[in-house]
Design a protein around this motif. Structure first.
Motif, PDB file in Angstrom:
ATOM      1  N   GLU A  21      51.800  37.724  43.134  1.00  0.00           N
ATOM      2  CA  GLU A  21      51.421  36.996  43.636  1.00  0.00           C
ATOM      3  C   GLU A  21      51.736  37.218  45.101  1.00  0.00           C
ATOM      4  N   TRP A  25      50.775  38.172  49.643  1.00  0.00           N
ATOM      5  CA  TRP A  25      50.937  36.896  50.702  1.00  0.00           C
ATOM      6  C   TRP A  25      51.892  37.271  51.484  1.00  0.00           C
ATOM      7  N   ARG A  43      40.929  36.968  39.243  1.00  0.00           N
ATOM      8  CA  ARG A  43      41.597  36.116  39.920  1.00  0.00           C
ATOM      9  C   ARG A  43      42.077  36.927  41.089  1.00  0.00           C
ATOM     10  N   GLN A  46      40.306  35.468  44.050  1.00  0.00           N
ATOM     11  CA  GLN A  46      39.869  34.384  44.016  1.00  0.00           C
ATOM     12  C   GLN A  46      41.365  34.833  45.841  1.00  0.00           C
ATOM     13  N   MET A  47      42.055  35.460  44.634  1.00  0.00           N
ATOM     14  CA  MET A  47      43.885  35.860  45.860  1.00  0.00           C
ATOM     15  C   MET A  47      42.992  36.719  47.153  1.00  0.00           C
ATOM     16  N   GLU A  49      40.480  36.707  48.775  1.00  0.00           N
ATOM     17  CA  GLU A  49      39.663  35.830  49.654  1.00  0.00           C
ATOM     18  C   GLU A  49      40.260  34.604  50.735  1.00  0.00           C
ATOM     19  N   GLN A  50      41.666  33.827  49.351  1.00  0.00           N
ATOM     20  CA  GLN A  50      42.709  32.638  50.215  1.00  0.00           C
ATOM     21  C   GLN A  50      43.445  33.641  50.769  1.00  0.00           C
ATOM     22  N   ILE A  51      43.468  34.929  50.921  1.00  0.00           N
ATOM     23  CA  ILE A  51      45.004  35.877  51.804  1.00  0.00           C
ATOM     24  C   ILE A  51      43.790  35.848  53.326  1.00  0.00           C
ATOM     25  N   GLU A  52      43.009  36.508  52.968  1.00  0.00           N
ATOM     26  CA  GLU A  52      42.253  36.157  55.041  1.00  0.00           C
ATOM     27  C   GLU A  52      42.358  34.770  55.253  1.00  0.00           C
ATOM     28  N   LYS A  53      41.767  33.772  54.468  1.00  0.00           N
ATOM     29  CA  LYS A  53      41.345  32.807  54.936  1.00  0.00           C
ATOM     30  C   LYS A  53      42.552  32.403  55.662  1.00  0.00           C
ATOM     31  N   ASP A  54      43.793  32.735  54.978  1.00  0.00           N
ATOM     32  CA  ASP A  54      45.707  31.726  55.272  1.00  0.00           C
ATOM     33  C   ASP A  54      45.765  32.569  56.241  1.00  0.00           C
TER      34      ASP A  54
END
Length: 263
Positions: A21, A25, A43, A46-47, A49-54
């Motif tokens: 994980e 990142w 999972r 979700q990762m 999506e969060q990585i693209e957001k961050d």
């Protein structure tokens, strides 16, 4: 955001938690494109999506069982069709069972070798022709257990010995072909690895203060992507112990007996 990886596409196996994980990142943070493989498809989604957001990086994920040869073949075909050629493979997937030889079932040995060794080799063979023709980097996450065996880790240590042997041979074979090969040998890392390896938590408690942080490990691995780094060994004191073991195995086993028997 720094961009040291310059949109390099990096496959990471066992990416749904722990070191995997954090590798995902840090790859994205450095401008690379993380391509995530693990069994937990939801999972991974979700990762991504969060990585693209961050980070603004759009990665790719595929639910893949690294113990299933057919599923590995399918996943790598899907990557080729969807993403095209990739630039690096980080073989991070793996698990261990800490139990005596007498109490470890043969199918448990087989399961460890299927994921830790044969799955890893299959992933390498899936991308190697492309890497030989255009360059690339293969990182195999092994273990200090592959250099220095301890009681109640026969299957895990044997599988990591195999990973090290494979990695070192591969490095020599492809050195002149523009392919980097790095072995990563770690001591205990603070991840959910021990949920299966040590369900009662006794070993975790005994080594808690020595455990590596997965984020620190991932950061160091990503830092050395696309460099001719032969090995990454953490922690340094355990690597020193492994070197001593190679020189004086009997003395090392005597001096470290209490530590060895904490599993």
């Amino acid at each position: 955001m720094t961009n040291t990886l310059n949109s390099k596409k990096v496959i990471i196996t066992g990416a749904s938690s722990g070191i995997g994980e954090r590798l995902a990142w840090h790859v994205a943070k450095q401008g690379g494109v993380p391509i995530l493989l693990a069994r937990r498809g939801e999972r991974l989604k979700q990762m991504i999506e969060q990585i693209e957001k961050d980070t603004g990086v759009a990665g790719y994920a595929d639910s893949c069982d690294l113990s299933d040869r057919a599923d590995i073949d399918r996943a790598f075909r899907a990557i080729k069709e969807t993403i095209g050629d990739v630039d690096a493979l980080i073989n991070n997937a793996g698990f261990g069972i800490f139990e005596s030889v007498e109490m470890t079932e043969l199918d448990q040995y087989e399961s460890m070798f299927q994921v830790n060794v044969l799955g890893l080799i299959q992933c390498v063979k899936a991308i190697l022709p492309s890497f030989v023709s255009r360059g690339g980097h293969i990182v195999n996450i092994a273990s200090q257990a592959g250099k220095m065996s301890t009681p109640k880790a026969s299957g895990y240590a044997a599988s990591k010995h195999a990973v090290l042997g494979f990695t070192n041979a591969l490095r020599l074979e492809v050195k002149s072909k523009g392919v980097f090969v790095t072995g990563v040998n770690l001591g205990p890392v603070r991840t959910n690895f021990f949920d299966q390896a040590d369900p009662e938590g006794n070993y975790q408690k005994s080594v808690e203060r020595f455990m590596l942080d997965p984020d620190t490990v991932a950061q160091k691995v990503v830092k050395h992507l696309f460099t001719p780094k032969r090995e990454i060994n953490l922690p340094s004191w355990m690597e020193a112990g492994s070197k001593l073991y190679q020189l004086m195995p009997g003395l090392t086993e005597k001096l470290m007996r209490k530590q060895f028997e904490k599993k």
